[in-house]
Design a protein around this motif. Structure first.
Motif, PDB file in Angstrom:
ATOM      1  N   GLN A  13       0.871  -1.197   0.096  1.00 44.42           N
ATOM      2  CA  GLN A  13      -0.065   0.004  -0.133  1.00 44.42           C
ATOM      3  C   GLN A  13       0.720   1.440   0.048  1.00 44.42           C
ATOM      4  O   GLN A  13       0.357   2.143  -0.735  1.00 44.42           O
ATOM      5  CB  GLN A  13      -0.945  -0.035   1.229  1.00 44.42           C
ATOM      6  N   GLU A  69      -7.431  -4.534  -0.371  1.00 45.54           N
ATOM      7  CA  GLU A  69      -8.319  -4.421  -1.344  1.00 45.54           C
ATOM      8  C   GLU A  69      -7.876  -5.688  -2.496  1.00 45.54           C
ATOM      9  O   GLU A  69      -8.487  -5.804  -3.268  1.00 45.54           O
ATOM     10  CB  GLU A  69      -8.390  -3.182  -1.977  1.00 45.54           C
ATOM     11  N   ALA A  70      -6.688  -6.320  -1.950  1.00 46.08           N
ATOM     12  CA  ALA A  70      -6.406  -7.487  -2.926  1.00 46.08           C
ATOM     13  C   ALA A  70      -7.066  -8.624  -2.777  1.00 46.08           C
ATOM     14  O   ALA A  70      -7.337  -9.091  -1.757  1.00 46.08           O
ATOM     15  CB  ALA A  70      -4.884  -7.617  -2.796  1.00 46.08           C
ATOM     16  N   HIS A 122      -6.327  -4.172 -11.776  1.00 50.13           N
ATOM     17  CA  HIS A 122      -7.282  -3.753 -10.759  1.00 50.13           C
ATOM     18  C   HIS A 122      -8.504  -4.480 -11.179  1.00 50.13           C
ATOM     19  O   HIS A 122      -9.494  -4.923 -10.327  1.00 50.13           O
ATOM     20  CB  HIS A 122      -7.649  -2.290 -10.950  1.00 50.13           C
ATOM     21  N   LYS A 126      -8.374  -6.429  -7.815  1.00 51.10           N
ATOM     22  CA  LYS A 126      -8.715  -5.185  -6.598  1.00 51.10           C
ATOM     23  C   LYS A 126     -10.119  -5.478  -6.506  1.00 51.10           C
ATOM     24  O   LYS A 126     -11.019  -5.284  -7.413  1.00 51.10           O
ATOM     25  CB  LYS A 126      -8.232  -4.032  -7.025  1.00 51.10           C
TER      26      LYS A 126
END
Ligand code: ASC
Length: 128
Positions: A13, A69-70, A122, A126
């Motif tokens: 992060q 958020e992974a 993403h 994500k």
């Protein structure tokens, strides 16, 4: 004391925070929201190219739950994830190279390719 997974989450992060810090102003310049400054752009592009090498180090086993958020799919599709990270690194290096020329018309499409490489990862890996 942080667990290795928590430390890895913090690490990646932190890397993404730094990348965003340098990517944002380039985006604003490309979109014409900020005056184009070739030297500033090149400095930011160099920073993103260097920083692009770091996030992958933080995606370790067991770090896909908690404050992240992974998605766990990263572990299941490790080869694809690695490939997408490498695409980001390659495109970011190419942007740093083209940015040296200071030609916004040449920079724009390569900036787009870097953005696409962010988005590709993403989209699959994500959480929204
Ligand atoms: C950004 C940001 C991203 C990428 C992506 C590019 O500035 O935070 O995640 O660009 O939107 O398409």
């Amino acid at each position: 004391e942080k667990s290795p997974a928590e430390a890895a989450i913090d690490y990646r992060q932190g890397a993404f925070t730094m990348i965003k810090h340098h990517f944002g102003p380039m985006g604003a310049m490309v979109k014409g929201e900020m005056e184009f400054n070739a030297a500033e752009f090149a400095k930011n592009a160099d920073a993103v190219a260097a920083l692009s090498k770091f996030p992958a180090n933080g995606f370790i086993a067991g770090s896909y739950e908690g404050e992240t958020e992974a998605k766990p799919e990263i572990e299941l599709n490790a080869d694809d994830f690695k490939k997408k990270m490498e695409t980001f690194q390659v495109e970011a290096a190419a942007l740093a190279e083209v940015a040296k020329g200071g030609d916004i018309a040449a920079i724009k499409p390569q900036f787009g390719k870097v953005g696409e490489s962010c988005k590709a990862c993403h989209k699959e890996y994500k959480k929204d």
